[in-house]
Design an enzyme around this catalytic site. Structure first.
Site, short mmCIF file in Angstrom:
data_model
loop_
_atom_site.label_atom_id
_atom_site.label_comp_id
_atom_site.label_asym_id
_atom_site.label_seq_id
_atom_site.Cartn_x
_atom_site.Cartn_y
_atom_site.Cartn_z
N GLU A 11 3.63 -2.43 -13.51
CA GLU A 11 2.49 -1.77 -12.86
C GLU A 11 2.92 -0.42 -12.29
O GLU A 11 2.23 0.58 -12.44
CB GLU A 11 1.98 -2.68 -11.75
CG GLU A 11 0.92 -2.07 -10.85
CD GLU A 11 0.75 -2.84 -9.56
OE1 GLU A 11 0.65 -2.20 -8.50
OE2 GLU A 11 0.73 -4.09 -9.61
N HIS A 12 4.09 -0.38 -11.63
CA HIS A 12 4.57 0.87 -11.02
C HIS A 12 4.96 1.90 -12.07
O HIS A 12 4.70 3.09 -11.92
CB HIS A 12 5.78 0.58 -10.12
CG HIS A 12 5.41 0.12 -8.75
ND1 HIS A 12 5.49 0.93 -7.65
CD2 HIS A 12 4.94 -1.07 -8.31
CE1 HIS A 12 5.10 0.26 -6.58
NE2 HIS A 12 4.77 -0.96 -6.95
N GLU A 82 11.14 3.71 -8.72
CA GLU A 82 10.04 2.75 -8.68
C GLU A 82 10.53 1.35 -8.34
O GLU A 82 9.79 0.55 -7.78
CB GLU A 82 9.28 2.76 -10.00
CG GLU A 82 8.51 4.06 -10.23
CD GLU A 82 7.67 4.45 -9.02
OE1 GLU A 82 6.87 3.62 -8.54
OE2 GLU A 82 7.81 5.60 -8.56
N GLU A 89 7.44 -2.21 -1.13
CA GLU A 89 6.19 -2.98 -1.11
C GLU A 89 6.45 -4.40 -0.66
O GLU A 89 5.69 -4.97 0.13
CB GLU A 89 5.56 -2.96 -2.51
CG GLU A 89 4.18 -3.57 -2.57
CD GLU A 89 3.55 -3.43 -3.94
OE1 GLU A 89 2.39 -3.85 -4.07
OE2 GLU A 89 4.21 -2.94 -4.87
#
Length: 907
Positions: A11-12, A82, A89
Site C-alpha cells: 500500500e505504501h 516507506e 504507523e
C-alpha cells in the site's frame, strides 16, 4: 488472505511513482494543486485506494492514479523510507487497547490458522524477513502481480461528466491493467479459531474494564438479504427496558454494551464472521464476571424459547427501507470507497442497496445462527487496568509487548452457562418502537427554490429566554430535520466545583435519558448531549416526524430529574475513570496543553480528578436547582420543519422551563490570551502514559482576532497559504526526512482567534530535534513561495475557490456549517462564498507578505507557542535544557495567564 505486514508495504510503495509519472511526488502534488487529497487503507482481505479532486481535473488525476496499477516503479531508494513509515504507523497504535486486544486474538488463535499471525507490520517484521533472505521489493512485486489483476479489482469513479464520458475515460486509462480471474477463490478453513473454555486477561493501557465475548459464526456474505447477524445484534445489544444492558445497569455492573459483527475485515471475512459482545464494566462488575456471562446466556436462552419474531424483523426492515429511500449523501471519496468495497460483497443489483436490505425473513436461519452462541464456541477476553503484573503465570504478546494471562473456565461453569436453570424475570424482548416515523411529506412543496430569504437561516424568535434561527430545506428534499440548541445555565463553569457538578448532572441526565434516546436512535432520530463551558449542547437530528415528541420527552425528564444514589456512584466512578484516561495520547495532550495556555479558563484534568473524590450526592442535589434557575437558549432548526413546528419547539422550551432568563452579564465568556509581540513560548511536558514511545511538537503561531472588516480576507489568505504548503510539509518532513507518521499543518480557530499550527509526532526523535526540523522547513518557505510559478499559484487558488464553493453533500453537513457560525456568534452564514470572492483577488505577493508578517521570527507580529511532548524513550531531564534556545519555557500556567493580556470575548 494476506498478512497485513506485506499488504501495508505494498500500500505504501504503490504511490511512489510510475513509468508514466516517475516523480514520486507527482500524484500528491497534482491533487494538492487542484483541491484534492488521497488516502489508502488495508483490511484483512483487500486494500482500498481512493482520492478526490476538483471535478475539472478528474481525468488528469485518473491518468496518474491508473498508472499505479499498470506500471508502478516500486523504487528501491524509497523502500527503506516507506518501511520506516509502516513502522511509524504501527507505533501510533501500540498504546491502543483495541489494537492490542485484536493482536492478542491473533497471537492466541489456533497455530496454523490464517488469523494466527502478526496483524500489522513494522520495521522488525520487515527487516527480519529481509535478513532471512527475503527480497522485499520482489515480494511486493509478486504480491502486485498476483493480486492487482482486473478480475478481482473493483473501480468506482464518481464525476460530474456523463456516464458515457466517464466510461470512456475508464476504458482508455485502465485497459492495460493486467487481466485475471473474475473472482478470487473463497478461502475455506475448518480449523477452529480459538480453544474453547478459555479466559484471557489483558493488561489495559487506559483505566478501563471491558469484557468481550466472541462467538465464531459461519461466513454470511451470501445472506445479506436476510441479515440474521443484524437481527441478533439488535436484540443482544438493545438498551431498552428488558434488555441485557438495562439489567446490568440496574445491578450496577455495567455502563455500556455493544453487540454485533464489526465492519473490520477480521470480524467479517470469507473465513468466518465473529460476533462480539463488548461490555464496559464498573468496579463492581469486574468482580462478577461469571454472573454477567450467566445473565448473557439467560438472555440467549430467552431468545431460543421465544423463537424468532417476524415483527422485530419488520421493524428493522421498515427502518432500513426508509433510511435507504431518504439516504443523505456523503463526501464523494468516502462514497466511492464504500461502493468499491460493496462490489466485492453484493450482487450487481444490490451494490448500493445491499447494506440496507432486510428482504427475506428466514427464522430457520436465525435459529441456526443462534445455535452458535454456545460456551463451547465462545472466547472470553477481559481488558482491565486491574491486572496482577507480578504473577508468575503472566505471558507476553511479542509484537505489542502486552502482558496477559490465560485461564481455563471450569467445566461446571461452562455447563451452567450452556443451559441456565432459570431466566431472570426482568429480561424480556423489546417493546415496539414508538419513534419509528410514519409520515414523510415535505414542508417545502409550495416554496420556490429561488427564494433568497431561504438561502440562509433567519432569526424568527428572539426574546430574553430563547433565540431561535430557522431555515427550511429547499435543497435536499428529504423528511429529515436537525434541531441544535445551546442551553446556557447559571454558574455552570465559574469555578472548579461548579464545573464538576455540571458535568455530574449532565452525565447522570444522559444515563436517565438513555432508554428513550436509544429507542429514537434505532429509528434514526439521533441525540447528542454535551457540555461546552457553561452551556449544554443538545442536538436532535434525523427523521423529523417524531422530533418534537423526543425533544419534549427529553426536556420534561431534564426539568424534573432527581439523581439516585446508586447511579450517582456509578457515574462518578465512570467520570473518575474518564479523567484518568484524559490526554493519554500525545496528539490530544498537545492540543490540551496549547488550549490550557491560550484559554482564560480551562480546568485542569488532574485538579478535577482530585476534587471530584470529595463531591457527594447532596452537593449535587443542592446545586441542580441553582443550575436550572436561570437559562438562556440559542438554537437552530433546519430541514423539513414548518415555521409553525419551529414555533412549537420554542413553546416546548418556554413551557418546560418556566424560569427567569439568564442575562448576558451572567453568561460565561471565554477569553483568549493575546500573546506578546515577538513571543516565543514553550510548554514542555512528559507523556502522560509512561510507556508511550511517541514524542510530539505542536508549533502554534497566533495570527489575529477574527473580527472586523479585514477578517474574511485574512482567513482566505491563511487558507491559501495552508493549501500551498501542506503537501510540501508532508513530503519533506514525513516522506523525505521520515520524522514520523503524523505530519500536518493548518489553521486553528480558538474562540474567534485565528492561528496556524505545524505538528509532527515521532517515535524516533525527541522534541528538540523535531522543533529544529520544523523551524528549518518554515525558514525555507520564503524560497518555496518565491519559486512558485504563476500557473501553480493559480491552480492552488482555483482549487481552493472550488473547494469553498462546493455544495454541502447533505443536510447534516449544511447544518453543521450554519451551527458553527451560531456557536461562534459570527452569524456569517455565507462565509465560504465571501472567502471565495476574496480569493479571486489575492496575489502571490500577499501570501508571501502574510508568511513574512506572521511566521518569520524577525517580524514583530510573529508570536509563537510551542508544545513539546516528550516520549518515554526521550529524556526531558537531560535533554530538556536545550529547549531554551527556542524560547521561554512556561513553568506556571496560572502565573503566566495572570500577567497576560486577553482579547475581548466574541463568543
Amino acid at each position: 488472505m494476506r498478512c497485513r505486514t506485506e499488504a501495508r508495504s505494498r500500500e505504501h510503495m504503490l504511490f511512489m511513482g510510475s513509468s508514466e509519472f516517475p516523480d514520486e511526488n507527482e500524484y500528491d502534488s497534482y491533487l494538492s494543486k487542484h483541491g484534492g487529497s488521497s488516502n489508502a487503507y488495508t483490511e484483512t482481505e483487500y486494500t482500498c485506494y481512493h482520492f478526490e479532486v476538483n471535478h475539472e481535473h478528474l481525468k488528469g488525476a485518473l491518468e496518474r492514479f491508473s498508472q499505479f496499477f499498470i506500471s508502478p516503479l516500486v523504487k528501491v531508494e524509497a523502500m527503506e523510507r516507506e518501511v520506516l513509515a509502516v513502522d511509524s504507523e504501527f507505533k501510533q497504535v501500540m498504546q491502543s487497547d483495541s489494537c492490542r486486544l485484536l493482536q492478542l486474538t491473533c497471537h492466541t488463535s489456533t497455530p496454523g490458522h490464517p488469523f494466527n499471525r502478526f496483524f500489522w507490520g513494522n520495521k522488525k517484521s520487515l527487516f527480519d524477513a529481509m535478513e532471512n533472505g527475503l527480497n522485499l521489493r520482489e515480494e511486493i512485486l509478486n504480491l502486485y502481480r498476483g493480486n492487482y489483476r482486473g478480475g478481482i479489482m473493483k473501480l468506482v469513479v464518481i464525476g460530474g461528466e456523463s456516464l458515457d464520458i466517464l466510461e470512456k475515460w475508464v476504458v482508455e486509462l485502465f485497459s492495460k491493467v493486467q487481466e485475471g480471474n473474475p473472482a478470487r477463490a473463497i478461502i475455506g478453513c475448518d480449523m477452529p479459531i480459538w480453544s474453547p473454555g478459555k479466559l484471557y486477561r489483558l493488561e489495559a493501557v487506559k483505566d478501563v474494564h471491558v469484557l468481550d465475548l466472541s462467538w465464531r459464526l459461519p461466513c454470511l456474505h451470501k445472506e445479506y438479504l436476510k441479515k440474521p447477524e443484524d437481527y441478533l445484534a439488535h436484540l443482544l445489544g438493545h438498551e431498552g427496558r428488558g434488555s441485557l444492558l438495562f439489567f446490568l445497569k440496574c445491578k450496577g455492573w455495567a455502563t455500556s454494551l455493544s453487540a454485533g459483527v464489526g465492519d473490520e475485515g477480521m470480524r467479517r471475512s470469507s473465513i468466518a464472521y465473529i460476533f462480539v459482545m463488548s461490555v464496559h464494566l464498573t468496579d463492581s462488575g469486574l468482580e462478577r464476571i461469571n454472573d454477567i456471562i450467566g445473565v448473557v446466556y439467560e438472555y440467549i436462552k430467552l431468545l431460543r424459547q421465544s423463537a424468532p419474531q417476524e415483527w422485530i424483523f419488520k421493524e428493522l426492515q421498515d427502518i432500513a427501507n426508509m433510511e435507504f429511500r431518504y439516504a443523505e449523501e456523503q463526501p464523494q471519496d468516502e462514497y466511492a470507497a464504500e461502493l468499491a468495497e460493496n462490489l466485492h460483497f453484493y450482487s450487481e443489483e444490490h451494490i448500493i442497496y445491499g447494506e440496507y436490505a432486510f428482504e427475506q425473513w428466514d427464522p430457520k436461519l436465525i435459529e441456526n445462527i443462534l445455535s452458535f452462541f454456545s460456551p463451547k464456541n465462545m472466547r472470553i477476553d477481559l481488558l482491565s487496568k486491574s491486572f496482577n503484573k507480578e504473577s508468575s503465570d503472566n505471558l507476553l504478546e511479542p509484537w505489542f509487548g502486552s502482558s496477559y494471562l490465560e485461564e481455563d473456565i471450569p467445566p461446571s461453569i461452562l455447563e451452567l452457562w450452556e443451559d441456565p436453570p432459570q431466566i431472570n424475570s426482568s429480561l424480556h424482548l423489546p417493546l415496539k418502537n414508538e419513534y419509528i416515523p410514519r409520515e414523510f411529506f415535505l414542508r417545502n412543496a409550495n416554496m420556490s427554490t429561488n427564494s433568497t430569504n431561504a438561502n440562509y437561516p433567519k432569526c424568527i424568535i428572539d426574546n430574553p429566554l430563547i433565540k431561535l434561527w430557522y431555515k427550511i430545506d429547499l435543497t435536499f428534499n428529504v423528511p429529515r430535520a436537525n434541531a441544535y440548541f445551546l442551553i446556557t445555565v447559571k454558574d455552570g463553569y465559574n469555578n472548579l466545583r461548579n464545573c464538576l457538578l455540571t458535568e455530574l448532572f449532565v452525565n447522570l441526565l444522559k444515563d436517565e435519558l438513555n432508554e428513550i434516546i436509544y429507542q429514537a436512535g434505532v429509528a434514526k432520530l439521533e441525540t447528542s448531549l454535551a457540555i461546552i463551558g457553561d452551556k449544554l449542547e443538545l442536538k436532535i437530528f434525523g427523521f423529523n416526524d417524531k422530533l418534537s415528541n423526543l425533544l419534549s420527552n427529553i426536556l420534561s425528564i431534564s426539568r424534573s430529574f432527581i439523581p439516585k444514589i446508586d447511579r450517582f456512584k456509578v457515574i462518578k466512578e465512570d467520570m473518575e475513570r474518564t479523567l484518568k484516561n484524559t490526554n493519554l495520547k500525545p496528539l490530544t495532550y498537545s492540543s490540551y496543553l496549547r488550549l490550557q495556555v491560550l484559554r482564560e479558563k480551562l480546568w485542569d484534568a488532574n485538579e478535577k480528578l482530585n476534587y471530584l473524590a470529595n463531591l457527594s450526592l447532596s452537593d449535587l442535589e443542592e446545586f441542580i436547582p441553582i443550575l436550572l434557575s436561570q437559562i438562556h437558549v440559542e438554537g437552530l432548526c433546519h430541514g423539513n420543519l414548518s415555521d409553525k413546528e419551529v414555533a412549537n419547539i420554542s413553546d416546548i422550551f418556554s413551557n418546560t422551563f418556566s424560569v427567569q432568563p439568564l442575562s448576558l452579564n451572567l453568561r460565561h465568556q471565554d477569553r483568549v490570551v493575546c500573546l506578546p509581540l515577538r513571543a516565543s513560548l514553550i510548554r514542555s511536558m512528559p507523556v502522560k502514559n509512561e510507556v508511550e514511545l511517541n514524542s510530539l511538537v505542536e508549533l502554534y503561531f497566533q495570527i489575529e482576532q477574527d473580527n472586523g472588516l479585514k477578517a474574511t480576507r485574512l482567513r482566505a489568505v491563511t487558507d491559501l497559504f495552508s493549501n500551498i504548503v501542506e503537501e510540501p510539509c508532508f513530503d519533506q518532513l514525513r516522506s523525505k526526512e521520515q520524522l514520523g507518521y503524523v505530519v500536518d499543518c493548518g489553521p486553528r480557530m480558538t474562540y474567534r482567534v485565528l492561528g496556524f499550527c505545524f505538528r509532527v509526532q515521532s517515535s524516533k526523535y525527541n522534541p528538540c530535534y523535531l522543533r529544529e526540523r520544523i523551524d528549518n522547513f518554515i525558514g525555507g518557505l520564503n524560497d518555496l513561495l518565491e519559486r512558485l510559478d504563476d500557473e501553480s499559484f493559480e491552480n492552488h487558488k482555483n482549487g481552493l475557490i472550488a473547494e469553498k464553493m462546493e455544495k454541502d453533500p447533505s443536510l447534516l453537513y449544511e447544518t453543521g456549517h450554519h451551527w458553527t457560525q451560531i456557536v461562534d456568534k459570527r452569524y456569517q452564514f455565507d462565509m465560504p462564498n465571501l472567502e471565495a470572492e476574496e480569493l479571486k483577488t489575492i496575489s502571490k505577493s500577499e501570501v508571501i507578505n502574510w508568511y513574512r508578517t506572521y511566521l518569520t521570527p524577525s517580524s514583530p507580529k510573529c508570536r509563537r507557542l510551542s508544545v513539546h511532548i516528550w516520549g518515554c524513550d526521550s529524556n526531558l531531564n537531560e535533554e530538556g535544557g536545550t529547549q531554551e534556545k527556542f524560547g521561554t519555557i512556561i513553568e506556571d500556567v496560572h502565573a503566566f495567564k495572570s500577567s497576560s493580556e486577553f482579547y475581548p470575548s466574541l463568543c
